[in-house]
Enzyme design. Sequence first.
Site, PDB file in Angstrom:
ATOM      1  N   CYS A  97       0.376   3.662   2.912  1.00  0.00           N
ATOM      2  CA  CYS A  97       0.870   3.065   4.164  1.00  0.00           C
ATOM      3  C   CYS A  97       2.374   3.263   4.282  1.00  0.00           C
ATOM      4  O   CYS A  97       2.880   3.593   5.362  1.00  0.00           O
ATOM      5  CB  CYS A  97       0.543   1.573   4.210  1.00  0.00           C
ATOM      6  SG  CYS A  97      -1.216   1.192   4.157  1.00  0.00           S
TER       7      CYS A  97
ATOM      8  N   CYS B  86       0.837  -1.203   0.000  1.00  0.00           N
ATOM      9  CA  CYS B  86       0.000   0.000   0.000  1.00  0.00           C
ATOM     10  C   CYS B  86       0.877   1.260   0.000  1.00  0.00           C
ATOM     11  O   CYS B  86       1.537   1.529   1.004  1.00  0.00           O
ATOM     12  CB  CYS B  86      -0.906  -0.044   1.232  1.00  0.00           C
ATOM     13  SG  CYS B  86      -1.731   1.479   1.638  1.00  0.00           S
TER      14      CYS B  86
END
Length: 156
Positions: A63, A60
């Site tokens: 993230c 991600c």
Amino acid sequence: MKYLVPITLIAFGCIGLLIVSSDLTSFTEPGSQGAGSETTFSGSGPVDGLVLMKFGAPWCPPCRMIDEELKELAHSNFPARIEKINVDQRPDLAARYQVNSIPRLILMHHGRVIGDEVGFMSAEQLTAWVGENTTDEMLAAEPAPPPGPKANPFVE
């Protein structure tokens, strides 16, 4: 009979994959050092003090971006212990905290959720968010970090 060998090989391959993947999900207790410099969260027992749980995944991009911001905070006097939880490796914790989108940040004080946000935040936004969701008493009551290995996953 001619299909028995390929079916058997596929079955053993699937069983082997299940065994290997279950061995990869062992984690350490909060505050202890896991593989590399990342602290992992077990989810068992009470959460003491002020804890920022960051749910995310290595694939991600937001993230990974927020990880860089958390590293910056780790070198300052950020008031919360930071716990990184990989949702792919800990779907049980993701389900417990109803994580449907990542990155998800949950701020807890002695096991009670006091803040919950989804998405990227800069280091300044994170500091302001923690300040909005805590009181001076919460911050003053925090125990000193234990001596020994650093519990913050972002401090080298």
